[in-house]
Design a protein around this motif. Structure first.
Motif, PDB file in Angstrom:
ATOM      1  N   ARG A  60       0.702  -1.088  -0.068  1.00 49.30           N
ATOM      2  CA  ARG A  60       0.129   0.025   0.013  1.00 49.30           C
ATOM      3  C   ARG A  60       0.841   1.374   0.001  1.00 49.30           C
ATOM      4  O   ARG A  60       0.269   2.155   0.140  1.00 49.30           O
ATOM      5  N   VAL A  61       2.217   1.116  -0.260  1.00 52.46           N
ATOM      6  CA  VAL A  61       3.044   2.283  -0.308  1.00 52.46           C
ATOM      7  C   VAL A  61       2.732   3.114  -1.487  1.00 52.46           C
ATOM      8  O   VAL A  61       2.860   2.500  -2.684  1.00 52.46           O
ATOM      9  N   ALA A  62       2.582   4.200  -1.514  1.00 51.85           N
ATOM     10  CA  ALA A  62       2.263   5.213  -2.569  1.00 51.85           C
ATOM     11  C   ALA A  62       3.035   6.904  -2.294  1.00 51.85           C
ATOM     12  O   ALA A  62       3.469   6.942  -1.352  1.00 51.85           O
ATOM     13  N   PRO A  63       3.225   7.318  -3.610  1.00 48.32           N
ATOM     14  CA  PRO A  63       4.040   8.744  -3.582  1.00 48.32           C
ATOM     15  C   PRO A  63       2.968   9.543  -2.598  1.00 48.32           C
ATOM     16  O   PRO A  63       1.967   9.656  -2.861  1.00 48.32           O
ATOM     17  N   ARG A  64       3.801  10.481  -1.987  1.00 45.70           N
ATOM     18  CA  ARG A  64       3.070  11.610  -1.211  1.00 45.70           C
ATOM     19  C   ARG A  64       3.717  13.016  -1.936  1.00 45.70           C
ATOM     20  O   ARG A  64       2.501  13.591  -2.273  1.00 45.70           O
TER      21      ARG A  64
END
Lengths: 528, 274
Positions: A60-64
């Motif tokens: 679930r890691v995504a760009p901020r």
């Protein structure tokens, strides 16, 4: 509490948060919210206790946010994070402070490099060191600069050496107590390497350790004639520090001229060494030379990682290094005693390492006029790309370059400030190298797993308590591997070649990952 | 210290290309380069210094003695981007757009560039060899019996599976072209390596393209383009092997090879158009 008192308290809290103390640096490992020094902690672990992003959640890691620096050139920086800011250096004497929440630029520093600089490998820079409200960085023209962390204003600047003589600087400094320790680059230009310490407050030089032993000094006998005068031995990456022993560990680079060893008969101390220096005086406590009389540019500037481990039934305060010459070494860091060395990539130049740690060299593999094929190639089996150690898995993580090159030699006269390598190397077009991410068990020098890559990667490692290793590749992928098995669990195409190591920290209690990719800085976090 | 991963698919060039932007330096070098003649011409120290700098920067393409390779042969004393000292200076400083020749203005001082110019001049034998073969016959072979045009484009005509050749005569030495025709696997650019993908249902795709750690892209001989996540495939591989047939040495006579080379050497792109 009265409003004024509340305001005072908040102001104090904000000020306290935007400074870094000596104690914080010593205890950096326990402060997971920040990234205060190059290797995360003094021991060079690049390990974070954070585990919100872990083997189960990493998908679930995504760009901020993405911050586009607008500055071309290789970004090789390890960012520092504290006080709600991210502090980064870029190539060509650029630096930036970014708002941690949004990536917005708070300030920018730039100083145009002098025209006509002679350097081997571009105007890159690998990061800041911090103490109090100051940031410290080297500039490419071999200066050390202190900036006000709040504004980017220059507080002091010191010339470490004369860039017209081939001296440059690219590595992140290391703050130890009240000193800023910094190295230099330029072994390809007949320089004489050094490690310097400067007073963090005033910028005055406190000590210098010359990495090339002069005639009449201990080690001077390892240089034929006056060859020590152009002996190289640059110090272009960042060392580690053991506060208990008060020793700084710093790797030194190749001798000069790199490819023609005939003009510098002898072991050429202290090139291709790990040196242990007293942090207060810069005095040499011990040294270990990995590649005596090197002729293949296999400098020893790879991260010296400090690990306490059990070796052959004994508890050892060890320092380990994946050396560029293709062997993984463990030494006793209290006295430099050799523990073991094992190859981690294909090696043709030595049949092994003897009981004292000296390589058993295969004759006839020096560079030659017609080219000599040697494995590993000039880039070595592993280069400066930062190493990580996880106390959770007790494994050391680094990337390897697996391949061979042709090494050439010719005769060359020394001219001050000019290229002095006495020839070069060339790739073998039909044999492109491959690369791996490698998990090494430091207790026995054996690889636990390898993640095979299509080509060598120049990206450093980050290990976390989430059971993950973050790294990247030259094609622009940031990736997370299972720290126990090497299985890829997540990847993201950043759109730019990655040459920097990832870091991690907290923002509003949430774990973030940051990386410089191409000309941008990107951060990532878990999406709901 | 050097950081080069020269073997890692041109890592050195990509690194050097990144420094193009140093506009100040480039501008200053350009001004400096206006002088038509090398201030260090014939100076023995400059020639020696230039030779030292030539080794790490130039030999990967131009050969250890300037004899050429992937880049042009520099020993004949004839240079495709102009014969004046200032032309050579500008090529070294700024590169040649549209070719593999990068600019080195941000890495080499002006003095060093002039030293390299002095060294290159010292190599020149001024003995332009007579080109064997017949250009017109070579052109006919290229589009006919040789079948080269099926994969290679010249001036907008031809296939796209192999490298475009409109200015190949400027970019490569004769020896390199001969080697490429007879033994195409001896130096394959990564983007022309053979990439193979096999789907889980056994469907196989072969062509040129790109393979990274997580994805693969292929253009096959029929011109179809594919892109996959590698984890969705049964297998995906890349071999540093050309799709070009390696039997031209048998398929064509020695005279025909010379004709074909005469045609390839004559392909000089915009320069020819001028």
């Amino acid at each position: 509490m009265k409003p004024a008192a509340v305001l005072a308290t908040l102001t104090f809290a904000a000020l306290a948060a935007s400074t870094v103390t000596e104690q914080q640096l010593r205890e950096a490992q326990s402060d997971s919210a920040t990234w205060l020094t190059y290797g995360k902690n003094y021991l060079g672990w690049r390990y974070s206790n954070l585990s919100e992003i872990n083997t189960k959640t990493v998908s679930r890691v995504a760009p901020r946010w993405i911050h586009q620096t607008g500055v071309s050139g290789a970004h090789e920086v390890t960012p520092l994070v504290f006080g709600g800011r991210m502090f980064l250096t870029g190539p060509s004497n650029n630096a930036y402070a970014l708002d941690l929440l949004t990536g917005k630029e708070i300030w920018r520093y730039h100083q145009a490099p002098p025209l006509g600089l002679n350097m081997c490998c571009g105007e890159q820079n690998r990061g800041f060191a911090a103490l109090g409200d100051k940031l410290f960085k080297v500039n490419i023209e071999a200066t050390l600069v202190a900036l006000d962390a709040r504004s980017g204003t220059v507080l002091w600047e010191r010339q470490m050496a004369d860039h017209k003589k081939g001296y440059t600087a690219t590595g992140a400094p290391l703050v130890v107590k009240n000193k800023v320790i910094a190295g230099m680059a330029g072994a390809e230009f007949g320089t004489r390497g050094f490690i310097d310490a400067y007073d963090a407050s005033t910028g005055e030089r406190v000590w210098r350790f010359n990495t090339i032993a002069a005639k009449g000094e201990p080690g001077g006998e390892t240089w034929a004639g006056d060859s020590w005068q152009h002996g190289g031995g640059s110090t272009w990456t960042t060392g580690t520090y053991d506060p208990e022993l008060n020793l700084i560990y710093w790797g030194t680079a190749n001798p000069g001229p790199g490819m023609d060893g005939d003009v510098r008969a002898g072991d050429n101390l202290y090139t291709n060494c790990l040196v242990a220096l007293d942090a207060d005086t810069g005095k040499l406590k011990w040294y270990f030379q990995f590649t005596p009389h090197d002729t293949h540019d296999w400098d020893a500037v790879e991260d010296p990682v400090l690990i306490d481990m059990v070796f052959q039934g004994r508890k050892i305060k060890a320092v380990v290094q994946a050396n560029r010459n293709g062997f993984f070494y463990a030494l006793d860091r209290t006295n430099g005693q050799f523990l073991y060395a094992f190859p981690y990539t294909k090696i043709t130049w030595a049949t092994g390492i003897d009981a004292k740690g000296r390589p058993i060299v295969v004759p006839g593999l020096d560079p030659s006029e017609s080219g000599t094929k040697v494995c590993p190639g000039l880039g070595g089996g592993h280069h400066w790309y930062p190493t990580a150690y996880s106390p959770q898995t007790q494994l050391v993580y680094f990337n390897s370059i697996d391949g061979c090159e042709l090494f050439y030699r010719n005769k060359q006269e020394f001219h001050e400030g000019q290229w002095y390598q006495a020839s070069t190397e060339a790739a073998i077009p039909s044999e492109p190298p491959t690369g791996t991410v490698l998990a090494m068990d430091p207790a026995n020098g054996k690889a636990r797993w390898r993640f095979e890559m299509v080509s060598p990667s120049g990206v450093g490692m980050l290990s976390t308590a989430g059971g993950l290793v973050f790294t990247g590749d030259g094609q622009g992928y940031l990736m997370a591997l299972d720290a126990k098995t090497g299985k890829p669990l997540w990847h993201f195409q950043t759109g730019g070649e990655i040459k920097a190591p990832p870091i991690t920290y907290l923002l509003n209690g949430k774990q973030q990952i940051a990386i410089a990719a191409g000309t941008s800085i990107m951060t990532f976090a878990l999406m709901p | 210290m050097r950081l080069s991963l020269t073997a890692a698919y041109g890592g050195r060039y990509s690194r050097r290309l990144q420094h193009w932007w140093t506009a100040l330096i480039v501008t200053s070098v350009a001004c400096f380069a206006q002088r038509p003649q090398n201030p260090l011409a014939g100076d023995p120290d400059a020639i020696a210094g230039g030779g030292a700098a030539f080794r790490p920067y130039c030999t990967p393409c131009h050969g250890i003695r300037g004899e050429g390779g992937r880049g042009p042969d520099l020993t004949h004393g004839v240079y495709s981007a102009g014969d004046k000292d200032s032309d050579l200076f500008n090529v070294i400083a700024h590169g040649v757009p549209g070719t593999d020749m990068a600019g080195f203005a941000s890495e080499l001082s002006q003095q060093d560039i002039w030293r390299i110019v002095a060294f290159i001049r010292s190599l020149a034998r001024h003995d332009v060899p007579a080109m064997p073969g017949n250009r017109a016959a070579g052109e006919k072979l290229f589009w006919g019996k040789g079948g080269c045009g099926a994969c290679h484009a010249v001036n907008g005509k031809g296939g796209r599976l192999g490298p475009p050749l409109s200015r190949i005569g400027r970019e490569r030495s004769l020896a390199f072209l001969r080697e490429s025709v007879l033994t195409p696997n001896s130096d394959v650019k990564p983007q022309y390596a053979t990439v193979t993908a096999v789907k889980r249902d056994g469907t196989k795709m072969v062509g040129i393209g790109s393979l990274d750690n997580f994805t693969v892209q292929i253009t096959d001989a029929a011109g179809n383009d594919y892109s996959f996540e590698r984890s969705d495939l049964a297998s995906s591989t890349r071999e540093l092997k050309s799709l070009m047939p390696d039997d031209y040495g048998r398929k064509l006579t020695a005279a025909e090879i010379d004709d074909l080379l005469a045609y390839l050497v004559s392909l000089r792109g915009a320069e020819a158009a001028r």
